[in-house]
Design a protein around this motif. Structure first.
Motif: not given
Length: 200
Positions: A40-44, A78-82, A84-85
């Protein structure tokens, strides 16, 4: 109905799939999904999942979780990584999935109690859940073809209390049966734009 459950092998996903399967056809998705794999972290990857699955009447996401954090050390990265999914991944399930769901189909996302209650070490989780709530409210009035969207916002799940309870002293867990009923109501009901607070 044909119901796609993303995060089907998780703590909530397993009993949710079992309950839905008593009345519906369930497609189990996840990183190593029984029926279809998705990241789910990857749109493709999300797009490919929908293409493989074909026609579905509902999509439920119980995948991904936000990491704990320390406010004094928190960074944008860190926020952006959190996010992502659990935030962008769930949003993409809707933005991409709106082209694949059947007319009058539904999306059910998962947020959490931290959107409404402040607890230490979960700033990222609070931002994610708050963002999901706003997204659901906006998407509900813009989705085409009668598509519906709701979010279930649980507190700590009773089944996880032994593992995580010491991190949130005093937090009242929600029973798994009650939580599963909230997801089922979102799918089998007719509501949209609703944040279902499963706080025990």
């Amino acid at each position: 109905m044909r119901i796609l459950v993303v995060g089907a092998s998780g703590t909530i996903g397993r009993p949710l799939c079992a309950e839905l399967a008593t009345r519906h056809e369930v497609i189990a998705a996840g990183r190593s999904g029984r029926d279809v794999a998705v990241d789910v972290t990857e749109a493709e990857s999300i797009e490919q999942m929908y293409r493989r699955v074909g026609h579905v009447d509902a999509c439920i996401c119980v995948a991904a979780s936000g990491a704990l954090d320390h406010f004094a050390d928190l960074t944008e990265a860190a926020l952006l990584k959190n996010m992502r999914g659990k935030l962008f991944g769930q949003i993409n399930l809707v933005l991409i999935g709106q082209r694949y769901l059947a007319n009058n189909g539904s999306f059910t996302l998962t947020s959490g109690i931290f959107a409404d209650e402040a607890w230490p070490r979960v700033t990222g989780g609070a931002v994610i859940s708050g963002g999901l709530h706003s997204f659901v409210l906006s998407a509900a009035i813009e989705l085409p073809r009668g598509l519906r969207i709701n979010a279930v916002s649980p507190t700590m799940v009773a089944d996880s209390a032994e593992e995580f309870g010491e991190l949130f002293p005093g937090m009242k867990p929600v029973a798994m049966d009650s939580l599963i009923a909230a997801y089922v109501d979102c799918v089998e009901g007719s509501g949209t734009g609703t944040i279902v607070k499963a706080y025990g």
